[in-house]
Design a protein around this motif. Sequence first.
Motif, PDB file in Angstrom:
ATOM      1  N   PRO A 113      -8.045  -4.816 -16.476  1.00  0.00           N
ATOM      2  CA  PRO A 113      -7.227  -5.508 -17.484  1.00  0.00           C
ATOM      3  C   PRO A 113      -6.102  -4.605 -17.979  1.00  0.00           C
ATOM      4  O   PRO A 113      -6.227  -3.377 -17.996  1.00  0.00           O
ATOM      5  N   ASN A 114      -5.017  -5.216 -18.380  1.00  0.00           N
ATOM      6  CA  ASN A 114      -3.853  -4.454 -18.816  1.00  0.00           C
ATOM      7  C   ASN A 114      -4.048  -3.768 -20.162  1.00  0.00           C
ATOM      8  O   ASN A 114      -3.204  -2.954 -20.567  1.00  0.00           O
ATOM      9  N   ASP A 115      -5.142  -4.075 -20.859  1.00  0.00           N
ATOM     10  CA  ASP A 115      -5.407  -3.395 -22.130  1.00  0.00           C
ATOM     11  C   ASP A 115      -6.386  -2.238 -21.974  1.00  0.00           C
ATOM     12  O   ASP A 115      -6.880  -1.703 -22.976  1.00  0.00           O
ATOM     13  N   ALA A 116      -6.667  -1.815 -20.739  1.00  0.00           N
ATOM     14  CA  ALA A 116      -7.519  -0.641 -20.523  1.00  0.00           C
ATOM     15  C   ALA A 116      -6.868   0.581 -21.165  1.00  0.00           C
ATOM     16  O   ALA A 116      -5.638   0.720 -21.173  1.00  0.00           O
ATOM     17  N   ARG A 117      -7.693   1.484 -21.692  1.00  0.00           N
ATOM     18  CA  ARG A 117      -7.150   2.625 -22.440  1.00  0.00           C
ATOM     19  C   ARG A 117      -6.213   3.486 -21.599  1.00  0.00           C
ATOM     20  O   ARG A 117      -5.208   3.993 -22.097  1.00  0.00           O
ATOM     21  N   LEU A 118      -6.555   3.661 -20.329  1.00  0.00           N
ATOM     22  CA  LEU A 118      -5.735   4.554 -19.510  1.00  0.00           C
ATOM     23  C   LEU A 118      -4.374   3.940 -19.178  1.00  0.00           C
ATOM     24  O   LEU A 118      -3.483   4.642 -18.697  1.00  0.00           O
ATOM     25  N   LEU A 119      -4.209   2.624 -19.417  1.00  0.00           N
ATOM     26  CA  LEU A 119      -2.910   1.980 -19.228  1.00  0.00           C
ATOM     27  C   LEU A 119      -2.122   1.879 -20.527  1.00  0.00           C
ATOM     28  O   LEU A 119      -0.887   1.942 -20.518  1.00  0.00           O
ATOM     29  N   THR A 120      -2.812   1.718 -21.651  1.00  0.00           N
ATOM     30  CA  THR A 120      -2.115   1.549 -22.932  1.00  0.00           C
ATOM     31  C   THR A 120      -1.671   2.873 -23.541  1.00  0.00           C
ATOM     32  O   THR A 120      -0.737   2.905 -24.347  1.00  0.00           O
ATOM     33  N   ASP A 121      -2.354   3.975 -23.168  1.00  0.00           N
ATOM     34  CA  ASP A 121      -1.961   5.300 -23.658  1.00  0.00           C
ATOM     35  C   ASP A 121      -0.736   5.757 -22.868  1.00  0.00           C
ATOM     36  O   ASP A 121      -0.811   5.967 -21.655  1.00  0.00           O
ATOM     37  N   THR A 122       0.388   5.916 -23.549  1.00  0.00           N
ATOM     38  CA  THR A 122       1.650   6.220 -22.876  1.00  0.00           C
ATOM     39  C   THR A 122       1.954   7.720 -22.804  1.00  0.00           C
ATOM     40  O   THR A 122       3.074   8.117 -22.498  1.00  0.00           O
ATOM     41  N   SER A 123       0.961   8.562 -23.086  1.00  0.00           N
ATOM     42  CA  SER A 123       1.203  10.007 -23.123  1.00  0.00           C
ATOM     43  C   SER A 123       1.365  10.612 -21.735  1.00  0.00           C
ATOM     44  O   SER A 123       1.755  11.774 -21.605  1.00  0.00           O
ATOM     45  N   ALA A 124       1.030   9.878 -20.682  1.00  0.00           N
ATOM     46  CA  ALA A 124       1.170  10.375 -19.311  1.00  0.00           C
ATOM     47  C   ALA A 124       1.589   9.218 -18.411  1.00  0.00           C
ATOM     48  O   ALA A 124       1.474   8.042 -18.775  1.00  0.00           O
ATOM     49  N   ARG A 125       2.063   9.552 -17.253  1.00  0.00           N
ATOM     50  CA  ARG A 125       2.473   8.555 -16.272  1.00  0.00           C
ATOM     51  C   ARG A 125       1.265   7.731 -15.840  1.00  0.00           C
ATOM     52  O   ARG A 125       0.155   8.266 -15.669  1.00  0.00           O
ATOM     53  N   ARG A 126       1.454   6.409 -15.662  1.00  0.00           N
ATOM     54  CA  ARG A 126       0.347   5.512 -15.325  1.00  0.00           C
ATOM     55  C   ARG A 126       0.684   4.730 -14.064  1.00  0.00           C
ATOM     56  O   ARG A 126       1.760   4.143 -13.967  1.00  0.00           O
ATOM     57  N   ILE A 127      -0.279   4.716 -13.127  1.00  0.00           N
ATOM     58  CA  ILE A 127      -0.055   4.082 -11.827  1.00  0.00           C
ATOM     59  C   ILE A 127      -1.282   3.265 -11.457  1.00  0.00           C
ATOM     60  O   ILE A 127      -2.420   3.733 -11.601  1.00  0.00           O
ATOM     61  N   VAL A 128      -1.065   2.052 -10.965  1.00  0.00           N
ATOM     62  CA  VAL A 128      -2.142   1.229 -10.422  1.00  0.00           C
ATOM     63  C   VAL A 128      -1.819   0.955  -8.953  1.00  0.00           C
ATOM     64  O   VAL A 128      -0.724   0.474  -8.638  1.00  0.00           O
ATOM     65  N   ILE A 129      -2.774   1.270  -8.082  1.00  0.00           N
ATOM     66  CA  ILE A 129      -2.617   0.985  -6.659  1.00  0.00           C
ATOM     67  C   ILE A 129      -3.419  -0.264  -6.353  1.00  0.00           C
ATOM     68  O   ILE A 129      -4.643  -0.283  -6.529  1.00  0.00           O
TER      69      ILE A 129
END
Length: 261
Positions: A113-129
Amino acid sequence: MRTGAACLCCGNWTWGEAQALALYGALARPTATCQVFAQIGQSLDGRIATETGDAQDVSGKDGLAHLHRLRALADAVVIGVKTALHDDPQLTVRLADGASPARVVIDPDGRLPNDARLLTDTSARRIVIQAVAKERPAGVEAITLPRASWIAPEDILSALQERGFKSILIEGGGITITQFLEAGLLNRLHMAIAPLLIGSGPQSLTTAPIGTLAQARRPETDVYNLGSDVLFDCALNPADALPIVAARCANAMLKTVGSGR
């Protein structure tokens, strides 16, 4: 070490510094090619979680600190979607000094889901494959790759290299690490064993069966007592065993000096 201004075999190191260099030096030194390393924490009986999926306390406090040091040494940290869904991890560096790496999730069917913590935290680059065309939040990079039963590890690694990543930590879970191991893409494997017996639950690494022990992988390995956990540092490529040998020489020299020989 990271700038190339120091090496593993030279320097007036204390015993503790030599141990740290032996364990982390190979991962900190600059390399011309991409370096891929994996970390997995498990129990004495080879389990990484209970049957209900509880994996929060498999590694002890020192094992967790070690994991965070590995994150600090990586440009990107990679997990599979099953781990992301069950643990909802942050994948940040909190128990060590250093910046948090880019966070990468392998999500073939777009289940995260797009509300997962590792996606909502903008402190680092986020990538989904992923292998489907699922829209992601602004700032999250979606990489779409083809799949068979799984997205090929070679394709994943190529996509990350194209985006500038050279030091990549495969953190979990066991299936994801196994995929990269079986593909021959891991330079090193860190296996942290905690002193507990779970009895049943997901196994650590499950690779293709072999007929005889002569066919088993036998990586160059060093063992470290982290305190709460025992760590096996395995060099899966012969060239990657060289820093281990150099560090052993440094340790041997320190022991000789300390004994007055």
